[in-house]
Design a protein around this motif. Structure first.
Motif, PDB file in Angstrom:
ATOM      1  N   HIS A  55       0.839  -1.204   0.000  1.00 25.66           N
ATOM      2  CA  HIS A  55       0.000   0.000   0.000  1.00 25.66           C
ATOM      3  C   HIS A  55       0.872   1.252   0.000  1.00 25.66           C
ATOM      4  O   HIS A  55       0.641   2.173  -0.797  1.00 25.66           O
ATOM      5  N   PHE A  56       1.873   1.287   0.867  1.00 20.59           N
ATOM      6  CA  PHE A  56       2.710   2.484   0.939  1.00 20.59           C
ATOM      7  C   PHE A  56       3.549   2.667  -0.322  1.00 20.59           C
ATOM      8  O   PHE A  56       3.809   3.797  -0.745  1.00 20.59           O
ATOM      9  N   LEU A  57       3.946   1.558  -0.947  1.00 23.73           N
ATOM     10  CA  LEU A  57       4.651   1.657  -2.222  1.00 23.73           C
ATOM     11  C   LEU A  57       3.733   2.240  -3.289  1.00 23.73           C
ATOM     12  O   LEU A  57       4.117   3.155  -4.029  1.00 23.73           O
ATOM     13  N   ALA A  58       2.514   1.723  -3.388  1.00 23.41           N
ATOM     14  CA  ALA A  58       1.566   2.216  -4.396  1.00 23.41           C
ATOM     15  C   ALA A  58       1.188   3.672  -4.134  1.00 23.41           C
ATOM     16  O   ALA A  58       1.133   4.486  -5.070  1.00 23.41           O
ATOM     17  N   TYR A  99      -5.150 -14.826 -12.519  1.00 16.22           N
ATOM     18  CA  TYR A  99      -4.806 -13.708 -13.409  1.00 16.22           C
ATOM     19  C   TYR A  99      -6.034 -12.918 -13.878  1.00 16.22           C
ATOM     20  O   TYR A  99      -6.033 -11.675 -13.798  1.00 16.22           O
ATOM     21  N   PRO A 100      -7.107 -13.563 -14.365  1.00 17.90           N
ATOM     22  CA  PRO A 100      -8.262 -12.771 -14.829  1.00 17.90           C
ATOM     23  C   PRO A 100      -8.871 -11.900 -13.738  1.00 17.90           C
ATOM     24  O   PRO A 100      -9.270 -10.752 -13.992  1.00 17.90           O
ATOM     25  N   TYR A 101      -8.938 -12.426 -12.514  1.00 19.39           N
ATOM     26  CA  TYR A 101      -9.498 -11.646 -11.397  1.00 19.39           C
ATOM     27  C   TYR A 101      -8.576 -10.495 -11.019  1.00 19.39           C
ATOM     28  O   TYR A 101      -9.023  -9.398 -10.685  1.00 19.39           O
ATOM     29  N   MET A 102      -7.290 -10.766 -11.083  1.00 14.63           N
ATOM     30  CA  MET A 102      -6.302  -9.737 -10.769  1.00 14.63           C
ATOM     31  C   MET A 102      -6.433  -8.538 -11.708  1.00 14.63           C
ATOM     32  O   MET A 102      -6.403  -7.385 -11.267  1.00 14.63           O
ATOM     33  N   VAL A 103      -6.605  -8.833 -12.997  1.00 12.67           N
ATOM     34  CA  VAL A 103      -6.738  -7.765 -13.988  1.00 12.67           C
ATOM     35  C   VAL A 103      -8.093  -7.085 -13.869  1.00 12.67           C
ATOM     36  O   VAL A 103      -8.191  -5.849 -13.844  1.00 12.67           O
ATOM     37  N   GLN A 104      -9.148  -7.885 -13.770  1.00 13.66           N
ATOM     38  CA  GLN A 104     -10.504  -7.336 -13.705  1.00 13.66           C
ATOM     39  C   GLN A 104     -10.671  -6.408 -12.506  1.00 13.66           C
ATOM     40  O   GLN A 104     -11.273  -5.336 -12.615  1.00 13.66           O
ATOM     41  N   GLN A 105     -10.137  -6.817 -11.372  1.00 13.38           N
ATOM     42  CA  GLN A 105     -10.281  -6.016 -10.152  1.00 13.38           C
ATOM     43  C   GLN A 105      -9.097  -5.068  -9.935  1.00 13.38           C
ATOM     44  O   GLN A 105      -9.091  -4.304  -8.973  1.00 13.38           O
ATOM     45  N   ASN A 106      -8.124  -5.141 -10.823  1.00 14.29           N
ATOM     46  CA  ASN A 106      -6.960  -4.255 -10.817  1.00 14.29           C
ATOM     47  C   ASN A 106      -6.302  -4.197  -9.435  1.00 14.29           C
ATOM     48  O   ASN A 106      -6.130  -3.128  -8.844  1.00 14.29           O
ATOM     49  N   TRP A 107      -5.922  -5.374  -8.945  1.00  8.74           N
ATOM     50  CA  TRP A 107      -5.377  -5.478  -7.597  1.00  8.74           C
ATOM     51  C   TRP A 107      -4.229  -4.513  -7.355  1.00  8.74           C
ATOM     52  O   TRP A 107      -4.176  -3.852  -6.307  1.00  8.74           O
ATOM     53  N   LEU A 108      -3.297  -4.443  -8.287  1.00  7.33           N
ATOM     54  CA  LEU A 108      -2.060  -3.705  -8.023  1.00  7.33           C
ATOM     55  C   LEU A 108      -2.298  -2.207  -7.877  1.00  7.33           C
ATOM     56  O   LEU A 108      -1.636  -1.549  -7.069  1.00  7.33           O
ATOM     57  N   VAL A 109      -3.232  -1.673  -8.643  1.00  6.96           N
ATOM     58  CA  VAL A 109      -3.569  -0.250  -8.495  1.00  6.96           C
ATOM     59  C   VAL A 109      -4.414  -0.025  -7.246  1.00  6.96           C
ATOM     60  O   VAL A 109      -4.281   0.990  -6.556  1.00  6.96           O
ATOM     61  N   SER A 110      -5.260  -0.996  -6.905  1.00  8.36           N
ATOM     62  CA  SER A 110      -6.135  -0.844  -5.735  1.00  8.36           C
ATOM     63  C   SER A 110      -5.346  -0.759  -4.432  1.00  8.36           C
ATOM     64  O   SER A 110      -5.852  -0.251  -3.430  1.00  8.36           O
ATOM     65  N   ALA A 133      -3.253   1.264  -3.673  1.00  5.29           N
ATOM     66  CA  ALA A 133      -2.937   2.660  -3.339  1.00  5.29           C
ATOM     67  C   ALA A 133      -3.907   3.297  -2.351  1.00  5.29           C
ATOM     68  O   ALA A 133      -3.599   4.329  -1.755  1.00  5.29           O
ATOM     69  N   SER A 134      -5.088   2.704  -2.161  1.00  2.00           N
ATOM     70  CA  SER A 134      -6.051   3.274  -1.214  1.00  2.00           C
ATOM     71  C   SER A 134      -6.300   2.305  -0.062  1.00  2.00           C
ATOM     72  O   SER A 134      -6.179   1.087  -0.229  1.00  2.00           O
ATOM     73  N   VAL A 135      -6.678   2.843   1.087  1.00  2.00           N
ATOM     74  CA  VAL A 135      -6.981   1.997   2.243  1.00  2.00           C
ATOM     75  C   VAL A 135      -8.204   1.125   1.947  1.00  2.00           C
ATOM     76  O   VAL A 135      -8.245  -0.049   2.315  1.00  2.00           O
ATOM     77  N   ASN A 136      -9.187   1.686   1.254  1.00  2.00           N
ATOM     78  CA  ASN A 136     -10.362   0.882   0.884  1.00  2.00           C
ATOM     79  C   ASN A 136      -9.960  -0.269  -0.034  1.00  2.00           C
ATOM     80  O   ASN A 136     -10.497  -1.381   0.079  1.00  2.00           O
ATOM     81  N   GLY A 137      -9.024  -0.006  -0.936  1.00  2.00           N
ATOM     82  CA  GLY A 137      -8.543  -1.057  -1.823  1.00  2.00           C
ATOM     83  C   GLY A 137      -7.845  -2.159  -1.054  1.00  2.00           C
ATOM     84  O   GLY A 137      -8.038  -3.356  -1.330  1.00  2.00           O
ATOM     85  N   ILE A 138      -7.046  -1.761  -0.064  1.00  2.00           N
ATOM     86  CA  ILE A 138      -6.355  -2.736   0.790  1.00  2.00           C
ATOM     87  C   ILE A 138      -7.364  -3.587   1.560  1.00  2.00           C
ATOM     88  O   ILE A 138      -7.210  -4.809   1.681  1.00  2.00           O
ATOM     89  N   GLU A 139      -8.414  -2.952   2.052  1.00  2.32           N
ATOM     90  CA  GLU A 139      -9.442  -3.695   2.783  1.00  2.32           C
ATOM     91  C   GLU A 139     -10.096  -4.734   1.879  1.00  2.32           C
ATOM     92  O   GLU A 139     -10.352  -5.878   2.293  1.00  2.32           O
ATOM     93  N   GLY A 140     -10.328  -4.366   0.612  1.00  2.00           N
ATOM     94  CA  GLY A 140     -10.907  -5.302  -0.335  1.00  2.00           C
ATOM     95  C   GLY A 140      -9.991  -6.480  -0.612  1.00  2.00           C
ATOM     96  O   GLY A 140     -10.435  -7.635  -0.669  1.00  2.00           O
ATOM     97  N   ILE A 141      -8.700  -6.208  -0.772  1.00  2.79           N
ATOM     98  CA  ILE A 141      -7.719  -7.273  -1.007  1.00  2.79           C
ATOM     99  C   ILE A 141      -7.680  -8.231   0.186  1.00  2.79           C
ATOM    100  O   ILE A 141      -7.685  -9.459   0.033  1.00  2.79           O
ATOM    101  N   LEU A 142      -7.645  -7.688   1.389  1.00  2.00           N
ATOM    102  CA  LEU A 142      -7.598  -8.522   2.592  1.00  2.00           C
ATOM    103  C   LEU A 142      -8.876  -9.335   2.747  1.00  2.00           C
ATOM    104  O   LEU A 142      -8.843 -10.472   3.217  1.00  2.00           O
ATOM    105  N   ASN A 143     -10.001  -8.754   2.338  1.00  2.00           N
ATOM    106  CA  ASN A 143     -11.270  -9.478   2.378  1.00  2.00           C
ATOM    107  C   ASN A 143     -11.221 -10.702   1.468  1.00  2.00           C
ATOM    108  O   ASN A 143     -11.691 -11.784   1.843  1.00  2.00           O
ATOM    109  N   GLN A 144     -10.636 -10.539   0.282  1.00  2.00           N
ATOM    110  CA  GLN A 144     -10.485 -11.675  -0.631  1.00  2.00           C
ATOM    111  C   GLN A 144      -9.564 -12.737  -0.032  1.00  2.00           C
ATOM    112  O   GLN A 144      -9.805 -13.941  -0.183  1.00  2.00           O
ATOM    113  N   MET A 145      -8.513 -12.279   0.651  1.00  2.00           N
ATOM    114  CA  MET A 145      -7.566 -13.220   1.254  1.00  2.00           C
ATOM    115  C   MET A 145      -8.210 -14.020   2.371  1.00  2.00           C
ATOM    116  O   MET A 145      -7.792 -15.147   2.665  1.00  2.00           O
TER     117      MET A 145
END
Length: 203
Positions: free
Chosen positions: A83-86, A123-134, A136-148
């Protein structure tokens, strides 16, 4: 470190990036059947993980999470550091994050056949949900952790750790910045050593 950091630390070398990104499911010496540059990325990934796991600053960051999340604190911290890198991407790269990530997705598609099966699957989910760009935001991080959470069968509510992220935000960001400066230098040195090792290896 998580996906974005591993990709970034690969010195913009295509197959090194892929190996560094996809290394986790490739155990032991199985990497030796892959293209040489991808092998180097896998070895670099392992070096980065060892350096990170044994670093005092990372321990300090992750220890704040240990009481509530146990040994998943390291998994969470990998995501926090990405997150801090993004978020601070312009401090590290002249290429905008969205463009950099799109280029990497295209690289994965180009070399899709050599990706591990589980990477091909997500890979398709990663691109569709744009994990790497997400990241950058705390909400995006929360979504990633929810998937995990699904992957660990909800043993620990990983997404709830955004509470600690917000609580210790300034301290964690400072710790990341100091650590990542060291990690960049370490990764450059180690990739050079890996290159030398392959030059000396019998053909």
């Amino acid at each position: 470190m998580n996906f974005l950091a591993h990709i970034y630390l690969s010195q913009d070398r295509d197959l090194v990036q892929i190996g560094n990104f996809a290394a986790d499911p490739i155990k032991g010496k199985k990497y030796k059947s892959l293209p040489i540059e991808m092998q180097k990325g896998i070895l670099l990934h392992r070096k980065i993980d060892s350096f990170t796991d044994s670093h005092a600053i990372v321990y300090k960051s992750a220890h704040r999470l240990f009481e509530k999340y146990g040994h998943y604190n390291g998994v969470i911290m990998d995501v926090f550091y990405d997150h801090f890198l993004a978020k601070n991407w312009t401090d590290y790269s002249p290429v905008p994050l969205a463009e950099y990530v799109d280029n990497f997705y295209e690289l994965l598609q180009k070399h899709f056949e050599i990706l591990p099966k589980n990477v091909q699957k997500f890979y398709p989910y990663m691109v569709q949900q744009n994990w790497l760009v997400s990241y950058a935001s705390v909400n995006g991080i929360e979504g990633i952790l929810n998937q995990m959470n699904h992957r660990i069968k909800h043993r620990v509510p990983l997404h709830e750790s955004v509470v600690e992220l917000r609580e210790f935000y300034e301290e964690l960001e400072h710790e990341f910045t100091v650590f990542f400066t060291e990690l960049i230098a370490y990764s450059k040195k180690e990739l050079s050593l890996i290159d030398e090792l392959y030059k000396k290896a019998p053909k």
